[in-house]
Design an enzyme around this catalytic site. Structure first.
Site: not given
Length: 337
Positions: A134, A288, A317
């Site tokens: 991320s 995701d 995610h």
């Protein structure tokens, strides 16, 4: 072990602001080997901190994939966060009170600039692996571009070359939720708390997905008409976050996420990515919806020799934090090839 480093001087941000004597909190685990080539640098995600052995305990620790008996592991709480590094809740030396909303806008590149200050402080000249997911992946990517000779291996998980409009829209909705809380504009401890609770619940919908919620929050009683499991889960997660995070930091970091774009003030994506020298593993997560697999596929296609792998997970995610066994297998194979 937790450490603190205070940079003495003016820290100039990418957007032209100055932060005087910023501080950075960081953790280290293990020891350098004689060759000093056993360094693993972990870039933490959005609301995490520098204690990687805590928030990523399935991957970091004795007997885990990144074992401090074999590696020297570093994780820094990035600039702008609230776990010991300078951010909105820190004291502004020019006013003697916390920055709150007046903290200058920063970018991922500023975060990386801070990481590099710690690298220099520790006397590190070569990093075996930089890894992040991320916004941690954003940092790992930017640093691999800024200083391509520094890394032997780069691992980029659930990230992209720039933040997509969908993610920006989600962040704007979260900022609107925080700003709708009238206490946010008061610039006080606890300001915007109720808004932050709501913002967190918006974010969670993108960190997981419909299938994940349907799997984990389904009702077993067909007679339920109120106080659903999904509802209580959202409220719980909002309450949980505000016990460890603040609205001013959260608001700032959503803007950092939005501004991520490796092509800004540079050549196009292809030209920028081809400068990466590290052996690179790019990992996507099938479900995701925040940074979908096609974004990692595009990134991997432009990094010389990059290996693209996918984790099959229903947890969206957040899968990179949950699917440790699958991630460990991918990393093991990557190091052996």
């Amino acid at each position: 072990m937790k450490h603190s480093f205070k940079y003495q001087g003016k820290f100039l941000t990418e957007l032209g602001s100055t932060i005087i004597n910023p501080e950075f909190a960081y953790h280290t685990y293990g020891e350098f080997n004689p060759e000093k080539n056993n360094i693993i640098w972990i870039c933490h995600a959005y609301t995490a901190n520098s204690d990687a052995a805590d928030w990523w305990d399935s991957m970091v620790g004795e007997g885990k994939f990144y074992d401090p008996t074999h590696y020297f592991i570093v994780c820094v709480n990035y600039l702008g966060s609230c776990y010991g590094s300078t951010g909105p809740m820190s004291i502004n030396p020019e006013t003697g009170i916390p920055w709150y909303r007046s903290f200058p806008d920063i970018t991922v590149r500023d975060m990386v600039k801070g990481l590099d200050l710690i690298r220099q402080h520790l006397g590190i000249e070569k990093i075996h692996t930089i890894i992040g997911g991320s916004i941690g992946g954003f940092q790992a990517l930017e640093w691999s571009i800024i200083n391509p000779s520094l890394f032997t291996h780069t691992v980029l998980i659930a990230c992209s070359v720039k933040t997509n409009p969908w993610a920006i829209a989600l962040n704007e909705s979260q900022r609107m939720s925080i700003a709708a809380d009238p206490t946010f504009e008061q610039d006080i401890p606890g300001g915007g708390t109720n808004g932050l609770k709501a913002a967190r619940t918006i974010a969670l919908l993108s960190y997981r997905n419909g299938k994940a919620y349907n799997l984990t929050q389904a009702e077993s009683n067909e007679e339920v008409v109120t106080n659903f499991k999904a509802s209580s889960y959202q409220r719980y997660q909002g309450e949980k976050l505000v016990k460890r995070f603040d609205a001013y930091t959260y608001f700032l970091l959503t803007k950092v996420l939005d501004s991520h774009n490796i092509a800004r003030k540079r050549a196009g994506f292809a030209e920028v990515l081809k400068t990466i020298k590290a052996k690179t593993l790019v990992i996507s997560i099938t479900s995701d919806i925040l940074f979908p697999p096609e974004e990692q596929a595009y990134m991997a296609s432009l990094i010389p020799g990059a290996i693209l792998k996918t984790i099959a997970s229903d947890f969206g995610h957040d899968g990179f934090l949950i699917e440790s066994e699958l991630l460990s297998k991918l990393l093991s194979n990557f190091y052996q090839t």
